[in-house]
Design an enzyme around this catalytic site. Sequence first.
Site, short mmCIF file in Angstrom:
data_model
loop_
_atom_site.label_atom_id
_atom_site.label_comp_id
_atom_site.label_asym_id
_atom_site.label_seq_id
_atom_site.Cartn_x
_atom_site.Cartn_y
_atom_site.Cartn_z
N CYS A 198 0.71 -1.11 0.06
CA CYS A 198 -0.04 -0.06 -0.04
C CYS A 198 0.73 1.25 -0.04
O CYS A 198 0.70 2.27 1.00
CB CYS A 198 -0.89 -0.09 1.35
SG CYS A 198 -1.77 -1.63 1.50
N TYR A 225 21.37 -8.74 -3.98
CA TYR A 225 20.70 -7.67 -3.10
C TYR A 225 19.36 -7.57 -3.42
O TYR A 225 18.74 -6.60 -3.68
CB TYR A 225 21.58 -6.60 -3.34
CG TYR A 225 23.23 -6.56 -3.04
CD1 TYR A 225 23.40 -6.62 -1.66
CD2 TYR A 225 24.03 -6.35 -4.04
CE1 TYR A 225 24.66 -6.48 -1.36
CE2 TYR A 225 25.36 -6.57 -3.66
CZ TYR A 225 25.82 -6.39 -2.46
OH TYR A 225 26.97 -6.62 -1.93
#
Length: 399
Positions: free
Chosen positions: A345, A374
């Site tokens: 969100c 990563y």
Amino acid sequence: MTELSEVVQSLKAERSHPLCAYIYDLGHLKRHASRCIETLPATCRLFYAVKANSEEPILRALAPIVHGFEVASLGEVEKVRSVAPDAPILFGGPGKTDAEIEGALQHRVSLLHVESAHELRRVDYLAGRAGRVADILLRVNLRGPLPSATLYMAGKPTQFGIDEEDIPAVIGLAKRCQHVRLRGFHFHSISNDLDATGHAHLVAHYLRLTRTWAARFSLDIAYVNAGGGLGVNYRQLDKQFDWEAFTTELNQLLPDECPPGATILFECGRYMTAACGAYAVEVLDIKRNHGKDYVIVRGGTHHFRLPSSWQHSHPFTLVPLEGWTAPIERPELRDGTITVVGQLCTPKDVLAYDVAVERVRVGDVILFQYAGAYGWSISHHDFLSHPHPEQIFLEGGAC
Ligand SMILES: *Cc1c(COP(=O)(O)O)cnc(C)c1O
């Protein structure tokens, strides 16, 4: 890549829920690492920087190939020791605790990279208390300017290493410490350098500085650690770091530049594991807002933070999947320009943007490439409490 899309199809066929997985090709990883090791100049050693991806199967695959591991915490030391009880380990990073320094000594770490004068005094004290002499490198924060890259650890004010100007004083201090042995210097200055020849010249700069200090302070240099920082080109996949040019240039430079008898260490993370991993996510929805087309996938930057961390559009391929069985219309976009977002969100949950696609449908799978370094390791996994992605390790040779 064709084979990886077959893997995706069979994974999807076995599952009733939307696909969300990191898929690692260990065969690819081992071949890549072996090629690097085989073509390294004779006076060089290649270590794997564990923080790029510390999943156990990755460490296990690399352990028999690389010359050792670079770690930055006691947790990483323990992960390495659980798969490689005797592998050489280099331990660096700012802010080491007493427990970490003592743990490193207990786990027979080969070299400690000392990041400040205070840390040097602490290593000396703790090694003395353990009845040991610790082999150390002093980490140097160069004055710069440095070649262009994506991240800078040196050449400007950062928390890393000892200011180049202060190195003479800290060498003096190291010489007075009874429980440390100064074996050389550590330079990890930049990350994601794509210029192979330039990187070799940076290594030569490290070697020249080391020779200057060695001569001035009568040091016996055993190691120069040139760090990691070899890049991955996420923008143009066909223009990757030219390993051959790098090693060719090193072979030319080293006879003149290397301090006599010294070994050059590299500790690469991204360059080792980026290519072997993909983040595969299924398309959940497609919609248009304010004239822009969004593709929403099962997953997001809580699994794969790299594109949001670096503010880039991450490269992907689309795997079309047939067998739509839902009793409702299958959303589809043709000849569009899409922004790929996750389930979080926040408007920052963007994985790729403004990418032209011929066709994308709900239920297709988007495969983010070069996600093996990563990716999962730097992400905030539990933000919003969605299920984690599966971690799939292919032993054979897809990709
Ligand atoms: C992260 C790190 C590395 C590895 O860097 P890459 O850019 O992934 O090669 C090597 N050395 C140190 C000290 C690091 O912090």
